[in-house]
Design an enzyme around this catalytic site. Structure first.
Site, mmCIF file in Angstrom:
data_model
loop_
_atom_site.group_PDB
_atom_site.id
_atom_site.type_symbol
_atom_site.label_atom_id
_atom_site.label_comp_id
_atom_site.label_asym_id
_atom_site.label_seq_id
_atom_site.Cartn_x
_atom_site.Cartn_y
_atom_site.Cartn_z
ATOM 1 C CG HIS A 1 59.890 58.353 66.309
ATOM 2 N ND1 HIS A 1 60.144 57.507 67.365
ATOM 3 C CD2 HIS A 1 59.985 57.615 65.186
ATOM 4 C CE1 HIS A 1 60.393 56.304 66.888
ATOM 5 N NE2 HIS A 1 60.302 56.335 65.572
ATOM 6 C CG ASP B 1 59.047 57.042 57.351
ATOM 7 O OD1 ASP B 1 59.789 56.260 56.739
ATOM 8 O OD2 ASP B 1 58.316 56.694 58.288
HETATM 9 N N1 CMC Z 1 52.008 66.779 62.995
HETATM 10 C C1 CMC Z 1 51.321 67.562 63.840
HETATM 11 N N2 CMC Z 1 51.139 67.289 65.149
HETATM 12 C C2 CMC Z 1 51.691 66.163 65.622
HETATM 13 C C3 CMC Z 1 52.432 65.277 64.794
HETATM 14 C C4 CMC Z 1 52.585 65.626 63.453
HETATM 15 N N3 CMC Z 1 53.260 64.834 62.609
HETATM 16 N N4 CMC Z 1 52.861 64.237 65.529
HETATM 17 C C5 CMC Z 1 52.402 64.414 66.776
HETATM 18 N N5 CMC Z 1 51.698 65.588 66.826
HETATM 19 C C6 CMC Z 1 51.100 66.160 68.029
HETATM 20 C C7 CMC Z 1 49.823 65.420 68.394
HETATM 21 O O1 CMC Z 1 48.676 66.047 67.821
HETATM 22 C C8 CMC Z 1 49.836 65.521 69.898
HETATM 23 O O2 CMC Z 1 49.355 66.797 70.263
HETATM 24 P P1 CMC Z 1 48.550 66.979 71.656
HETATM 25 O O3 CMC Z 1 49.500 66.590 72.742
HETATM 26 O O4 CMC Z 1 48.210 68.421 71.653
HETATM 27 O O5 CMC Z 1 47.364 66.066 71.553
HETATM 28 C C9 CMC Z 1 51.316 65.459 70.267
HETATM 29 O O6 CMC Z 1 52.008 65.942 69.098
HETATM 30 C C10 CMC Z 1 51.813 64.056 70.604
HETATM 31 O O7 CMC Z 1 51.418 63.184 69.561
HETATM 32 P P2 CMC Z 1 50.946 61.682 69.774
HETATM 33 O O8 CMC Z 1 50.157 61.249 68.593
HETATM 34 O O9 CMC Z 1 50.325 61.549 71.138
HETATM 35 O O10 CMC Z 1 52.344 60.980 69.823
HETATM 36 P P3 CMC Z 1 52.615 59.455 69.523
HETATM 37 O O11 CMC Z 1 53.901 59.120 70.163
HETATM 38 O O12 CMC Z 1 51.422 58.608 69.887
HETATM 39 O O13 CMC Z 1 52.735 59.398 67.926
HETATM 40 C C11 CMC Z 1 53.561 59.326 65.733
HETATM 41 C C12 CMC Z 1 53.909 59.281 67.226
HETATM 42 C C13 CMC Z 1 54.800 58.958 64.911
HETATM 43 C C14 CMC Z 1 52.477 58.292 65.403
HETATM 44 C C15 CMC Z 1 53.081 60.759 65.374
HETATM 45 O O14 CMC Z 1 54.088 61.708 65.626
HETATM 46 C C16 CMC Z 1 52.620 60.862 63.910
HETATM 47 O O15 CMC Z 1 51.470 60.533 63.592
HETATM 48 N N6 CMC Z 1 53.523 61.320 62.981
HETATM 49 C C17 CMC Z 1 53.205 61.347 61.593
HETATM 50 C C18 CMC Z 1 53.368 59.962 61.004
HETATM 51 C C19 CMC Z 1 54.819 59.570 60.852
HETATM 52 O O16 CMC Z 1 55.640 60.338 60.349
HETATM 53 N N7 CMC Z 1 55.145 58.323 61.237
HETATM 54 C C20 CMC Z 1 56.479 57.748 61.042
HETATM 55 C C21 CMC Z 1 57.145 57.414 62.332
HETATM 56 S S1 CMC Z 1 58.883 57.022 62.086
HETATM 57 C C22 CMC Z 1 58.927 55.582 61.157
HETATM 58 C C23 CMC Z 1 58.327 54.405 61.847
HETATM 59 O O17 CMC Z 1 58.586 54.179 63.030
HETATM 60 O O18 CMC Z 1 57.625 53.658 61.170
#
Ligand code: CMC
Length: 428
Positions: A306, A363
């Protein structure tokens, strides 16, 4: 306002910027005069360090895993309150008295029907249309039906539009489901609660009445509470940005629905359940954990991670317990729930997920509950939209009433070509 200032040195000059205090949470540096002072902008794609507004609705401490609505912890609200009461709280700032809650519930109940002409609108969609596509279209179309509540400068019209949106969303969502299932629309019934009415409109057919199970109604109501608001997330920011131009509330909420649909946001519940089905059995979990950790593989564990929570999402705690209760009550022995619990345990003990502070989010378990209740996966994000409508509406109202409100207009770091002369096609 804090006594502190933050100083910035640019080109040999020093500028002071006021540091503002919230009631709790990080301070913010007021950079509104930055461009006028320095001719520079700040660069912050994805708004990771930018407060876009002042808000008194919802507070999140992502490090501690805290979520408060108007100061009340989400766990207490989910366990002890109701979606109608939480809606009142978000809209009005305080918990209602018994009389206020009864009046509010009465008003919402009396607005659940939609204009009959709206029902014909559905027929323009293919039967296999994604219900979120239908939601974007139909909610956007509401502004063509309710002209008497689109003047955003009139507080009374704003209130009526807010009530209409909260009240009609279950009807519109259930109709989207009915249309895709090829079943007749079911009209709302005023003797049922908000949530029981929604379940009946979704699952009842003329040949057989649906009697909602109180455990299912309670679980659904909790899911609605857990999704009611989440401060300045992507869809809420979309609603605020759309609303900042003076667009009418129905158009703004349609914009929020469109944004919510994405798999990184509200679409994640659908993606999480699809992922759990793809994994299928506990023995295949290590393969998917390895894929999630592989930088060359775009696969991510859906329902994990998140932007704000760097701890267990407090909503996921309630969701996991609710999943257990619902499966037990309905006598559903879903192997996918076992896969989810085992996947969570393995990920929570894996150094990759520990270091990156990736925990289950809201989720991760919601899909397990929703499919046990009988919803197809395409409806999951629709349910999120239904519940989040109150948050969107409350945030939109807060923005319109804020004297500091301006049209949202981000700036950019331009990296395209500098000015050059047009070359006629014959000379290219
Ligand atoms: N599985 C594997 N690796 C992950 C995941 C994951 N679900 N989420 C983040 N990472 C890694 C990502 O690869 C990155 O690694 P590095 O620093 O080595 O590049 C690091 O963790 C940080 O990730 P980010 O994408 O820079 O973080 P963000 O804050 O931009 O993204 C997020 C947050 C929710 C989009 C992401 O965690 C994600 O894609 N999760 C899966 C989708 C999901 O479950 N979304 C629902 C969010 S809660 C409900 C809502 O708000 O709608």
């Amino acid at each position: 306002m804090s006594d502190n200032t933050a100083s910035l040195n640019v080109g040999g000059n020093s500028y002071d910027y006021a540091v503002m205090d919230g009631s709790v949470g990080p301070q913010v540096i007021d950079v509104r005069k930055l461009y006028a002072n320095t001719g520079m902008f700040t660069y912050d794609p994805g708004f990771t360090s930018t407060a876009s507004c002042e808000s008194g609705l919802t507070y999140i401490d992502g490090d501690e895993g805290v979520l408060l609505h108007r100061g009340y912890p989400i766990g207490q609200l989910a366990e002890q309150s109701s979606f109608m009461e939480v809606s009142y709280l978000l809209l009005n700032g305080e918990l209602p008295s018994k009389q206020e809650l009864d009046e509010f519930t009465h008003t919402i109940t009396r607005h659940t029907m939609v204009h009959e002409q709206l029902t014909t609108f559905y027929r323009g969609f293919r039967r296999d249309a994604h219900p979120m596509a239908i939601m974007c279209g139909v909610v956007g179309a509401l502004s063509a039906f309710y002209h008497d509540s689109t003047d955003i400068n009139d507080p009374e019209q704003r209130k009526i539009a807010s009530h209409r949106l909260i009240a009609k969303m279950p009807t519109i969502a259930a109709m989207a489901y009915k249309y895709s299932a090829g079943q007749p629309f079911v009209y709302p019934r005023n003797d049922l609660s908000y949530t029981a009415n929604f379940l009946r409109m979704t699952f009842s057919v003329p040949a057989e009445e649906y009697i909602p199970d109180p455990v299912v109604v309670d679980a659904m109501d909790k899911i609605f509470i857990l999704h009611a608001d989440h401060e300045q997330n992507a869809s809420t920011s979309t609603v605020r940005l759309a609303g900042s131009s003076g667009a009418n509330p129905f158009a703004c909420i349609a914009a929020g629905i469109a944004c919510l649909w994405g798999p990184a946001h509200g679409g994640a519940n659908e993606a999480a359940l699809n992922m759990l089905h793809e994994i299928g059995t506990v023995d295949r979990i290590p393969e998917y954990i390895a894929r999630a950790k592989n930088k060359d593989d775009p696969f991510r564990l859906m329902g994990f991670g998140h932007r704000v929570y760097k701890n267990y999402d407090p909503r996921a705690t309630v969701m996991q317990k609710t999943a257990k209760d619902v499966l037990e009550k309905l006598g559903v022995d879903d192997p996918i729930f076992d896969v989810a619990k085992e996947l969570e345990q393995i990920a929570l003990n894996d150094p990759y997920f520990i270091e990156k502070k990736l925990y289950p989010n809201v989720d991760f378990y919601s899909g397990v509950i929703l499919s046990a209740i009988g919803f197809p996966t395409e409806m999951f994000t629709v349910l999120f939209a239904l519940a989040r409508t109150v948050g969107w509406v409350a945030q939109w109202n807060e923005m319109i009433s804020d004297p500091a409100q301006k049209i949202g207009r981000p700036r950019q770091l331009y990296t395209g070509p500098v000015q050059r002369d047009y070359v006629p096609v014959s000379a290219r």
